[in-house]
Scaffold this active site. Structure first.
Site, PDB file in Angstrom:
ATOM      1  N   GLU A 180       0.831  -1.200   0.000  1.00  0.00           N
ATOM      2  CA  GLU A 180       0.000   0.000   0.000  1.00  0.00           C
ATOM      3  C   GLU A 180       0.864   1.249   0.000  1.00  0.00           C
ATOM      4  O   GLU A 180       1.947   1.264   0.559  1.00  0.00           O
ATOM      5  CB  GLU A 180      -0.902   0.008   1.238  1.00  0.00           C
ATOM      6  CG  GLU A 180      -1.821  -1.193   1.254  1.00  0.00           C
ATOM      7  CD  GLU A 180      -2.853  -1.145   2.362  1.00  0.00           C
ATOM      8  OE1 GLU A 180      -3.749  -1.988   2.346  1.00  0.00           O
ATOM      9  OE2 GLU A 180      -2.765  -0.269   3.238  1.00  0.00           O
ATOM     10  N   CYS A 226       3.182   8.498   1.185  1.00  0.00           N
ATOM     11  CA  CYS A 226       3.631   7.556   2.200  1.00  0.00           C
ATOM     12  C   CYS A 226       3.927   6.223   1.522  1.00  0.00           C
ATOM     13  O   CYS A 226       3.061   5.643   0.865  1.00  0.00           O
ATOM     14  CB  CYS A 226       2.534   7.396   3.252  1.00  0.00           C
ATOM     15  SG  CYS A 226       2.892   6.129   4.471  1.00  0.00           S
ATOM     16  N   CYS A 236       5.772  -7.107   7.686  1.00  0.00           N
ATOM     17  CA  CYS A 236       6.782  -6.531   8.578  1.00  0.00           C
ATOM     18  C   CYS A 236       7.165  -7.544   9.633  1.00  0.00           C
ATOM     19  O   CYS A 236       6.328  -8.320  10.097  1.00  0.00           O
ATOM     20  CB  CYS A 236       6.236  -5.272   9.250  1.00  0.00           C
ATOM     21  SG  CYS A 236       7.465  -4.351  10.205  1.00  0.00           S
ATOM     22  N   CYS A 285       4.771  -5.214  16.083  1.00  0.00           N
ATOM     23  CA  CYS A 285       4.191  -4.279  17.049  1.00  0.00           C
ATOM     24  C   CYS A 285       2.725  -4.663  17.257  1.00  0.00           C
ATOM     25  O   CYS A 285       2.001  -4.908  16.299  1.00  0.00           O
ATOM     26  CB  CYS A 285       4.295  -2.839  16.544  1.00  0.00           C
ATOM     27  SG  CYS A 285       5.992  -2.316  16.242  1.00  0.00           S
ATOM     28  N   CYS A 327      -0.265  -2.786  15.530  1.00  0.00           N
ATOM     29  CA  CYS A 327      -0.135  -2.450  14.110  1.00  0.00           C
ATOM     30  C   CYS A 327      -0.722  -3.546  13.219  1.00  0.00           C
ATOM     31  O   CYS A 327      -0.478  -4.735  13.442  1.00  0.00           O
ATOM     32  CB  CYS A 327       1.336  -2.235  13.773  1.00  0.00           C
ATOM     33  SG  CYS A 327       1.621  -1.957  12.024  1.00  0.00           S
ATOM     34  N   CYS A 329      -9.735  -2.076   4.380  1.00  0.00           N
ATOM     35  CA  CYS A 329      -8.921  -3.293   4.440  1.00  0.00           C
ATOM     36  C   CYS A 329      -8.077  -3.382   5.695  1.00  0.00           C
ATOM     37  O   CYS A 329      -7.736  -4.460   6.144  1.00  0.00           O
ATOM     38  CB  CYS A 329      -8.134  -3.475   3.149  1.00  0.00           C
ATOM     39  SG  CYS A 329      -6.386  -3.295   3.242  1.00  0.00           S
TER      40      CYS A 329
HETATM   41  N1  SAH Z   1       8.172   0.437  10.917  1.00  0.00           N
HETATM   42  C1  SAH Z   1       8.259   1.876  10.930  1.00  0.00           C
HETATM   43  C2  SAH Z   1       7.404   2.570   9.888  1.00  0.00           C
HETATM   44  C3  SAH Z   1       6.000   2.071   9.688  1.00  0.00           C
HETATM   45  S1  SAH Z   1       4.842   2.439  10.994  1.00  0.00           S
HETATM   46  C4  SAH Z   1       7.936   2.396  12.331  1.00  0.00           C
HETATM   47  O1  SAH Z   1       7.572   1.607  13.189  1.00  0.00           O
HETATM   48  O2  SAH Z   1       8.105   3.585  12.573  1.00  0.00           O
HETATM   49  C5  SAH Z   1       4.653   4.198  10.974  1.00  0.00           C
HETATM   50  C6  SAH Z   1       4.024   4.775  12.244  1.00  0.00           C
HETATM   51  O3  SAH Z   1       2.662   4.356  12.364  1.00  0.00           O
HETATM   52  C7  SAH Z   1       4.720   4.303  13.516  1.00  0.00           C
HETATM   53  O4  SAH Z   1       4.954   5.389  14.370  1.00  0.00           O
HETATM   54  C8  SAH Z   1       3.705   3.353  14.149  1.00  0.00           C
HETATM   55  O5  SAH Z   1       3.858   3.341  15.553  1.00  0.00           O
HETATM   56  C9  SAH Z   1       2.399   3.961  13.700  1.00  0.00           C
HETATM   57  N2  SAH Z   1       1.248   3.053  13.671  1.00  0.00           N
HETATM   58  C10 SAH Z   1       1.230   1.738  13.392  1.00  0.00           C
HETATM   59  N3  SAH Z   1      -0.030   1.252  13.439  1.00  0.00           N
HETATM   60  C11 SAH Z   1      -0.837   2.305  13.743  1.00  0.00           C
HETATM   61  C12 SAH Z   1      -2.241   2.465  13.927  1.00  0.00           C
HETATM   62  N4  SAH Z   1      -3.067   1.432  13.774  1.00  0.00           N
HETATM   63  N5  SAH Z   1      -2.703   3.699  14.224  1.00  0.00           N
HETATM   64  C13 SAH Z   1      -1.870   4.747  14.333  1.00  0.00           C
HETATM   65  N6  SAH Z   1      -0.547   4.672  14.156  1.00  0.00           N
HETATM   66  C14 SAH Z   1      -0.015   3.460  13.881  1.00  0.00           C
END
Ligand code: SAH
Length: 356
Positions: free
Chosen positions: A97, A110, A117, A121, A124, A341
């Site tokens: 995406e 973006c 990944c 986390c 996420c 999605c």
């Molecule tokens: N792996 C990298 C870049 C991708 S995530 C990183 O972790 O920074 C980009 C940002 O989105 C990160 O700050 C992450 O904490 C945040 N993020 C991930 N899932 C999210 C969600 N469901 N809502 C809001 N922010 C989210």
């Protein structure tokens, strides 16, 4: 980069040096390779035959062997707020995406850097996919070109690029570096380095590696917690790269005269959003030239987390601001389309800041 695995014949991602080499293999001067490079990246030409500054025989030679293929747009989700989320198909059948985010004074793209990944986390959605594979330099540059084409973005438009889509850039640093090189090159996409941001979940050796690079984009670090224990629960990679080490790496990160490190903090209701959390964050960031971006959480049915209420976010912001930290609340973009999605978080990628 040795990325000349143009085995599929796709020139995208091939560096200037390699294109110059290619030109000399075709019996042309190296300068013709540079023109080819400009044609593909700066002029965004996809049809090699249209590169009329190259001779007819060289164009024929190129067209017989190579092509310029962007990731294929499979679907697009248009948000009420103007953001457009693209589902892009890769040559091996995987999809990723990328998001187009127009704002009053700027335009931000973006990008994804991996399929899935490895970071896992807990909040996420990309994490749910697991790690599939790294994207190539060409697939990253290709996202910019595909979106620019789809949105008919004029070449003169100022672009911002953030690596905040799927994947962890510092776990694919070689290919990300290649992409940044082409994106930032005035003969390539011509996007100034200060408008390119890499966001990391906190891969400490990757931060050191980035610090040693000459071509350094802006760095954002996903902090997301105020204690080791809390961070490990939310981001298991904190066991391998604990907060203490991460902040140490941040302290030694070389910054330009007016540059700051960005710390992202996803606001999860009842998890990491108390006043005490904010106070601890202010202590953690002491001595680091930083700014904090508070990200309203984008929830989805697959995960149990909820966004902190607005008043809580404002209160958290005030605690940090009172302790002298520049702190912004990100406006969450495209929330309505994300629901379709639910893989990619759109929050945290907006560059529209609001400050008290
Ligand atoms: N792996 C990298 C870049 C991708 S995530 C990183 O972790 O920074 C980009 C940002 O989105 C990160 O700050 C992450 O904490 C945040 N993020 C991930 N899932 C999210 C969600 N469901 N809502 C809001 N922010 C989210």
């Amino acid at each position: 980069m040795g990325t000349r695995s143009a085995s599929s014949g796709n020139l995208l991602g091939i560096t200037r040096d390699e294109l110059e080499q290619l030109a000399s293999e075709a019996g042309q001067t190296r300068y013709r390779g540079r023109q080819l490079y400009r044609g593909i990246y700066s002029r965004r030409e996809q049809i090699l035959d249209n590169l009329t500054d190259l001779s007819r025989p060289f164009r024929d030679w190129l067209s017989a062997r190579y092509r310029v293929a962007y990731p294929e747009i499979l679907r697009e989700f248009v948000s009420r707020d103007g953001a457009v989320r693209y589902l892009l198909g890769l040559e091996d059948g995987h999809s990723i995406e990328a998001v187009y985010m127009p704002e009053e004074d700027r335009l931000t793209l973006c990008l994804s850097c991996q399929v899935g990944c490895a970071a896992d986390c807990k909040f996420c959605f990309t994490g749910l996919l697991g790690a599939k594979r790294n994207l190539t330099t060409g697939e990253m540059v290709g996202q910019v070109l595909a979106l620019a084409k789809a949105q008919r973005i004029p070449r003169r438009t100022r672009l911002n690029v953030v690596f905040m889509g799927m994947g962890e850039p510092l776990l694919n640093l070689a290919a990300v570096r290649g992409a940044v090189k082409i994106l930032a090159d005035p003969d390539g996409l011509g996007i100034p380095l200060r408008r390119i941001t890499i966001s990391t979940a906190g891969i400490v050796p990757g931060i050191f590696a980035l610090a040693r690079q000459a071509l350094r984009p802006k760095l954002a670090v996903s902090l997301n917690a105020s204690t080791e224990e809390q961070r490990t629960a939310l981001m298991p990679l904190n066991q391998k790269y604990p907060l203490g080490q991460l902040l140490q790496a941040c302290r030694s990160y070389p910054l330009g005269p007016r540059e700051r490190l960005t710390f992202e903090y996803v606001m999860l209701e009842g998890i990491n959003d108390s006043d005490a959390d904010a106070e601890r964050v202010s202590v953690l960031l002491r001595g680091i030239r930083s700014k904090v971006n508070l990200i309203p959480y984008n929830a989805g049915p697959e995960l149990p987390y909820r966004p902190s209420p607005r008043e809580r976010v404002l209160r958290f912001q005030k605690v940090l601001a009172d302790r002298g930290l520049p702190v912004f609340i990100r406006i969450s973009r495209g929330q309505d389309v994300r629901a379709a999605c639910g893989q990619l978080s759109l929050a945290g990628v907006s560059t529209m800041d609001s400050k008290t």
